[in-house]
Enzyme design. Structure first.
Site, short mmCIF file in Angstrom:
data_model
loop_
_atom_site.label_atom_id
_atom_site.label_comp_id
_atom_site.label_asym_id
_atom_site.label_seq_id
_atom_site.Cartn_x
_atom_site.Cartn_y
_atom_site.Cartn_z
N LYS A 176 0.80 -1.22 0.00
CA LYS A 176 0.00 0.00 0.00
C LYS A 176 0.84 1.28 0.00
CE LYS A 176 -4.53 -1.42 1.28
NZ LYS A 176 -4.39 -2.80 1.77
N SER A 200 1.44 -9.90 -0.86
CA SER A 200 1.15 -8.46 -0.77
C SER A 200 1.50 -7.82 0.57
CB SER A 200 -0.33 -8.21 -1.08
OG SER A 200 -1.16 -9.00 -0.24
N GLU A 258 -9.51 7.12 3.44
CA GLU A 258 -10.39 6.19 4.15
C GLU A 258 -9.56 4.97 4.50
OE1 GLU A 258 -10.10 6.15 0.84
OE2 GLU A 258 -9.61 4.02 0.69
#
Ligand code: PLP
Length: 430
Positions: free
Chosen positions: A97, A413, A119
């Site tokens: 991310k 990930s 968010e």
């Protein structure tokens, strides 16, 4: 089925569409802000100083390139294909991310916006955004449902330590989709000085494109690493799909190659139970994928006792895409053991790639996922995120059926430290 080499057009088109999906479905007040963002991004993405600054931070701050690891013991244990892991778990903050959060924070700074909103569901995107804002000296407000705040206390503290303000959202189911709605409301009210960093390949154009582009470093690196370390491309690339950013990030570099691409959604307690977040497993449309067709047989009529959400094409949070809905057309409550895959919508480029037959989508249940989690811990000394464990579960299913010279590349990930409580509460599945 052989994967044909396809020359895919560069997308999205000038309307921000991937085929019929994507686009911009937002209040009129946000249109100028999206126009500004498109203009700024199109200028900066090819700007050598912007690219140099981003690449420098990726190398010296995020820790890129992340390694490509041969999973020797897992490969031997499964007795089939050779398995390679792309190690996004080793990126700063523990997941992919940060690539997107940092890229967009740099973009915001270049656009002269000093206030960032975001968010977050599980808190991973919130932490990545708070991190980027601390580094780049930007004000940061993160919207988070109060149910999620209670479930993810450590990430709330992390964001606060990093200088972000976490605003609890009490509306709706008090989870991710409600946090998105609140962030959009803030953006409408403060659009002059505020930049909204969306955490996945979702939302109105140009967000799905921007997020894909910043995440495509994953596939670019992995492709070069496969060629350098193994001497050839993998046969199959496998990634989990929440909103779809880590998957599109690794798939993007292989779209023009003869490489099979597989996205894994959250199968939850099983598609037939209605408690899942598998947007592609359960729709009203014809599916060519045999897994989906099989799962479709268990679907019943609206009189059924089980409310089993179905995917329908709809407009959701700024984009046209597949959305899991109940019989009465409400956005469905989804379920997954991993918070990061627990979302009713999916990035529009994935729907397009699925329609095209270029990417195959399947799902892994919570149980298969927890099994995969423990297997990777014990055999490779790597504690994976539960999201990533969905991709590992698919590898465990596929690898034994493939020959020993087949190669599978898995996008790991993120790391699983954040999931220890969930795993402990689920009990020892072994
Ligand atoms: C958020 C998250 C995901 C799911 O998001 P995508 O946009 O689908 O990648 C997957 N893995 C990890 C570790 C995450 O934190």
């Amino acid at each position: 089925m052989e994967t044909e080499t396809q020359q895919l057009p560069a997308l999205p088109d000038s309307h921000g569409k991937f085929g019929d999906y994507g686009g911009r479905y937002v209040p009129e007040t946000l249109m100028p802000a999206l126009d500004d963002l498109i203009e700024a991004y199109e200028e900066l993405r090819d700007d050598p100083t912007f690219r140099a600054e981003f690449n420098h931070l990726l190398a010296t701050y995020v820790g890129r390139p992340t390694p490509l690891t041969y999973a020797r013991r897992l490969s031997e244990h499964l007795g089939g294909a050779q398995i390679y892991l792309k190690r996004e778990d080793l990126a700063h903050t523990g997941a992919h991310k940060i690539n997107n959060a940092l890229g967009q924070a740099l973009l915001a700074k270049r656009m002269g916006k000093r206030r960032i909103i975001a968010e977050t569901g599980a808190g991973q995107h919130g932490v990545a955004t708070a991190t980027a804002c601390a580094l780049l000296d930007l004000q940061c407000v993160v919207y988070m449902g109060t149910v999620d705040m209670a479930r993810q206390q450590p990430n709330v503290y992390r964001m606060q330590l990093l200088g972000a303000e976490v605003r609890g959202v009490e509306s709706g189911s008090r989870t991710l989709k409600d946090a998105v709605n609140e962030a959009i409301r803030d953006w409408v009210a403060n659009v002059q000085d505020t930049y909204y960093i969306i955490g996945s390949a979702l939302g109105p154009h140009p967000y799905p494109m921007i997020c894909r582009d910043f995440q495509s470093i994953i596939g670019t690196e992995a492709r070069a690493q496969m060629l350098a370390q193994v001497g050839r491309l993998p046969d199959e690339v496998i990634a989990c799909v929440g909103g779809g950013s880590n998957a599109i990030g690794i798939f993007n570099a292989f779209l023009q190659d003869q490489v099979k691409l597989i996205g894994v959604e959250a199968g939850g307690l099983g598609i037939e139970t209605g408690k899942h977040a598998a947007r592609f497993a359960n729709s009203d449309f014809g599916f060519s994928n045999s897994t989906s067709a099989l799962q479709g047989q268990s679907q019943t009529h609206s009189q059924s006792k089980i409310q089993n959400p179905k995917s329908k094409i709809g407009v959701f949070q700024g984009m046209k895409t597949y959305v899991l809905q109940n019989d009465d057309g409400q956005i469905a409550e989804t379920h997954s053991v991993s918070a990061g895959l627990d979302y009713a919508g999916v990035g529009p480029e994935h729907v397009y790639l699925r329609d095209l037959g270029r990417v195959e989508y399947t799902n892994a249940t919570d149980e298969a996922t927890l099994n995969a989690f423990h297997t990777l811990c014990r055999l490779e000394g790597i504690i994976p995120a539960l999201e990533s464990s969905h991709a590992v579960a698919e590898v465990i299913r596929r690898a034994p059926e493939l020959s020993r010279d087949a190669i599978l590349l898995v996008n790991l990930s993120g790391r699983g430290d954040k999931d220890l409580n969930t795993v402990l509460n689920a009990g020892n599945v072994r």
